[in-house]
Design a protein around this motif. Structure first.
Motif, PDB file in Angstrom:
ATOM      1  N   GLN A 149       0.847  -1.191   0.000  1.00  0.00           N
ATOM      2  CA  GLN A 149       0.000   0.000   0.000  1.00  0.00           C
ATOM      3  C   GLN A 149       0.878   1.235   0.000  1.00  0.00           C
ATOM      4  N   MET A 256     -12.323  -6.069  -0.514  1.00  0.00           N
ATOM      5  CA  MET A 256     -12.095  -5.732   0.887  1.00  0.00           C
ATOM      6  C   MET A 256     -11.079  -4.596   1.039  1.00  0.00           C
ATOM      7  N   CYS A 257     -10.042  -4.633   0.221  1.00  0.00           N
ATOM      8  CA  CYS A 257      -8.927  -3.695   0.395  1.00  0.00           C
ATOM      9  C   CYS A 257      -8.908  -2.601  -0.678  1.00  0.00           C
ATOM     10  N   ASP A 258      -9.886  -2.577  -1.564  1.00  0.00           N
ATOM     11  CA  ASP A 258      -9.951  -1.613  -2.666  1.00  0.00           C
ATOM     12  C   ASP A 258      -8.607  -1.519  -3.399  1.00  0.00           C
ATOM     13  N   ARG A 260      -6.502  -2.788  -6.983  1.00  0.00           N
ATOM     14  CA  ARG A 260      -6.904  -3.080  -8.361  1.00  0.00           C
ATOM     15  C   ARG A 260      -5.901  -3.925  -9.129  1.00  0.00           C
TER      16      ARG A 260
ATOM     17  N   MET B  74     -18.688   5.465  -2.095  1.00  0.00           N
ATOM     18  CA  MET B  74     -17.289   5.077  -1.926  1.00  0.00           C
ATOM     19  C   MET B  74     -16.412   6.316  -2.007  1.00  0.00           C
ATOM     20  N   MET B  75     -15.372   6.353  -1.194  1.00  0.00           N
ATOM     21  CA  MET B  75     -14.376   7.415  -1.266  1.00  0.00           C
ATOM     22  C   MET B  75     -13.340   7.042  -2.315  1.00  0.00           C
ATOM     23  N   HIS B 155      -7.869   3.256   4.341  1.00  0.00           N
ATOM     24  CA  HIS B 155      -8.553   3.438   3.067  1.00  0.00           C
ATOM     25  C   HIS B 155      -8.122   2.465   1.985  1.00  0.00           C
ATOM     26  N   GLY B 156      -7.129   1.643   2.274  1.00  0.00           N
ATOM     27  CA  GLY B 156      -6.695   0.663   1.284  1.00  0.00           C
ATOM     28  C   GLY B 156      -6.039   1.304   0.090  1.00  0.00           C
ATOM     29  N   GLY B 158      -7.375   2.227  -3.083  1.00  0.00           N
ATOM     30  CA  GLY B 158      -8.048   3.273  -3.850  1.00  0.00           C
ATOM     31  C   GLY B 158      -8.866   4.236  -3.029  1.00  0.00           C
ATOM     32  N   GLY B 159      -8.991   4.000  -1.729  1.00  0.00           N
ATOM     33  CA  GLY B 159      -9.764   4.894  -0.881  1.00  0.00           C
ATOM     34  C   GLY B 159     -11.027   4.267  -0.308  1.00  0.00           C
ATOM     35  N   GLY B 160     -11.471   3.158  -0.905  1.00  0.00           N
ATOM     36  CA  GLY B 160     -12.765   2.606  -0.517  1.00  0.00           C
ATOM     37  C   GLY B 160     -12.687   1.257   0.191  1.00  0.00           C
ATOM     38  N   ALA B 161     -11.625   0.987   0.937  1.00  0.00           N
ATOM     39  CA  ALA B 161     -11.476  -0.312   1.607  1.00  0.00           C
ATOM     40  C   ALA B 161     -12.600  -0.559   2.607  1.00  0.00           C
TER      41      ALA B 161
END
Lengths: 317, 317
Positions: A149, A256-258, A260, B74-75, B155-156, B158-161
């Motif tokens: 991350q 879960m972790c957003d 890609r 989603m953020m 936030h993982g 992309g921001g949306g975790a």
């Protein structure tokens, strides 16, 4: 002109310890390996690490930026290595502290879980070097991984995040060694996959895998991939099914972790056509629509030396 | 003596917007709510937010530390809110920037996903206030959540975790609205759970739920829990099965993120005996042995006002 940066990378495995002098682009300048003798316990193994590091050429000169060590155990939040499986006598080991004493050095010593350093190698000199966030998955005897991350190893709550192998894909499914059911590893871990293929093959007398086994080859994900490449229908279908399962586990993790991007390392990372391509399709079909257009799955750059290279890169930070 | 710290919390929901003046221990000093009128589009909704905030008592005096806003979208990594479902016309909205302009204020404005602020409320004034790391899960129409890591919302990539609702529990299972199969939400999301119970009930003529429905009650997780509390055998068994599924999804998330505490909020967080207790058992049986002894599942402190409270607490940081 900047001098090239070099560090020592050490990868402690169950049977051998690998040592390397590694450049910051991931190039190995010199490498060697010694048996682990895990039965000698943590101090015995770490002494062998110290001896191996000291005997690397150039260690007596300045110019080495640090020493990185990958160990097959979970990290805790203090950076200690906990209970590596198949290492008798290891409890919670302050590996960095012990090595510093044994080596009598002021060089930075970085210690990390082995899957984490392999992921780190991809982040700094591999397939993920222009990406800040990805999930690294290593397919081998076990299914391990790590979350990168913002360019760093994400340790989660307790220090040991990234256990993608024990994400459930079917809660009533295959029994897993961990005690749960239907873990990703219980299908695509090397032994599980081989066992499942062996059982299925009993009903498929015309698969060329029978002849390959009769000729002395071991039934493994690698032989199944070879059979698939030679057009064996059973092998193609079987790997497609394993890829579908892999994609389902990956979708859970990415949602879960957003995240890609997935980078696949380890033994089966070369099986792009028959395992990774079905995994891509399954992942794409299952991941949330908000991230689906950006999702990618790539094979890793590094293979057997990923841990050693990543450990060295980590020591350079 | 320190002055008490107070901030404004706003929770934008599909039908109403809640406003509150909240103290740093989570106490609500004053609260009000207005209809959302989502059909007026993002600027219309945000203007209603601005009007509501301005009309809170004490807003013209000093002493308010900031304004926090929870939004059901989603953020992204820039802190913008993306495509909240059921909010026509919302794309990628810079909510904080727009509100700052509408409110003409220099106060800090914090904008977050609604599940994230609800989790934050637990981290700073609720069940998790002495824990640095936990998974927050909210059980409602959807199954949302967030990861609190080292006291902050994680936030993982992309921001949306935190999309725990779309972790797979059975890859060949129930079709989910997201397009995948066997997502946690496809079982324990409110509508899915009610639909599944309705189908099952056809074969259970002696469940007291039939009489409850005939008397005008709606079949919902809440009524099923009421029936279970009155000793209805079907309801008890059904919730136990749902709890087992919840535990399986949670185990995947805890293994992946090395987290040991789960806090359950939302509509069904009060169903401790019949839903959460079976979830605890299932989670304990399925989570990795290295973390199992430390794993805990607790109901949240806050209920309907969690989002508003959490948004205010976030604005105080």
């Amino acid at each position: 002109m900047m001098a090239e940066r070099v560090a020592v990378g050490v990868d402690i495995g169950g049977t051998s310890i690998k040592f390397g002098l590694v450049r910051d682009d991931g190039t190995i300048l010199h490498q060697t390996s010694n048996p682990t003798h895990a039965e000698e316990g943590p101090d015995g193994v770490l002494m062998r690490v110290a001896v191996g590091v000291r005997s690397l050429p150039g260690m007596d000169q300045s110019g080495v930026a640090g020493i990185g060590v990958g160990v097959p155990g979970m990290m805790n939040r203090h950076g200690e290595i906990c209970h590596p499986p198949n290492f008798p006598g290891w409890e919670v080991e302050p590996v960095a502290k012990k090595l510093r004493r044994m080596l009598e050095t002021d060089l930075p010593i970085a210690v990390e879980n082995d899957a984490n350093v392999a992921g780190y190698a991809e982040a700094y000199a591999g397939t993920g070097s222009s990406d800040r966030d990805f999930l690294f998955v290593t397919l081998g005897t076990g299914v391990g991984g790590c979350i990168i991350q913002d360019g760093r190893i994400w340790h989660g709550g307790g220090g040991g995040a990234g256990e993608i192998g024990h994400i459930t894909v079917d809660m009533h499914g295959q029994l897993c060694n961990c005690g749960s059911r239907g873990c990703l590893e219980a299908y695509i871990g090397q032994r599980y996959m081989s066992d499942l293929a062996r059982t299925r093959l009993q009903r498929i007398p015309d698969s060329m895998l029978h002849a390959m086994i009769a000729a002395g080859e071991e039934l493994s994900p690698k032989t199944i991939d070879e059979a698939a490449q030679s057009g064996d229908e059973f092998a193609v279908g079987f790997l497609a099914e394993m890829g579908e399962i892999l994609g389902a586990g990956l979708a859970s993790a990415l949602n879960m972790c957003d995240i890609r991007l997935v980078i696949i390392g380890g033994g089966m990372s070369r099986a792009d056509r028959f395992l990774l391509e079905p995994a891509r399709k399954s992942l794409q079909a299952r991941v949330l629509k908000s991230i689906a257009p950006y999702v990618e799955l790539r094979p890793a750059r590094f293979f057997n030396d990923a841990g050693m290279i990543g450990a060295a890169l980590l020591a350079m930070r």
